[in-house]
Design a protein around this motif. Sequence first.
Motif, short mmCIF file in Angstrom:
data_model
loop_
_atom_site.label_atom_id
_atom_site.label_comp_id
_atom_site.label_asym_id
_atom_site.label_seq_id
_atom_site.Cartn_x
_atom_site.Cartn_y
_atom_site.Cartn_z
N GLU A 104 0.82 -1.21 0.00
CA GLU A 104 0.00 0.00 0.00
C GLU A 104 0.86 1.26 0.00
N GLY A 105 2.17 1.11 -0.06
CA GLY A 105 3.06 2.25 -0.17
C GLY A 105 3.67 2.75 1.12
N PHE A 106 3.47 2.03 2.20
CA PHE A 106 4.05 2.44 3.48
C PHE A 106 5.48 1.94 3.61
N ARG A 107 6.31 2.72 4.30
CA ARG A 107 7.55 2.19 4.85
C ARG A 107 7.12 1.42 6.07
N VAL A 108 7.78 0.34 6.39
CA VAL A 108 7.36 -0.51 7.50
C VAL A 108 8.49 -0.65 8.52
#
Length: 168
Positions: free
Chosen positions: A29-33
């Motif tokens: 979804e485009g998040f850095r994790v």
Amino acid sequence: MTQSLGKNTALILGNYRTTLTVARTLNEEGFRVIVSDADNGAAGARYSRFVDEMWSHPQLDEGNGRAFRNAFDALLKSRPEITTIFPVEEAFVVWLAQNPEALPERITLVSPKSDLVELCLDKVRMLELASGAGVECAPYATVDTLDQLFLQSDRVGYPVIIRPFSHL
């Protein structure tokens, strides 16, 4: 520790097998994790291509959570790109439900509301609700003494599963 300005970052609290699924979904979804890790890399999230960073912190239960709270506050203060927190470990779900003031307004918490967390942790109340809703439940009883345990075990039937009232 690299920061990516302009890209939202999600913090996953808990490093379990479930963490890998959550990390993959958030990454897609485009998040850095970022994944929390109090066990120094004991679980596999450290090696996942969907995890950008690990956050080492004190155990939540040490000093009634004070050391964790201090580390958590410091992390959120120094990392304004963290916009989402997703607890996967029950202890973090409970802690966040009991400490809603710990989250800045910018944070979206991906977890049930505090009152629902409290309700779900009440095993007897959940059995009563399920039974009242027509869901078939195994017989159960609550006891305070060993003698009561033996009496209720005979009534409920074997095998008997014994659980504490407290989730901790």
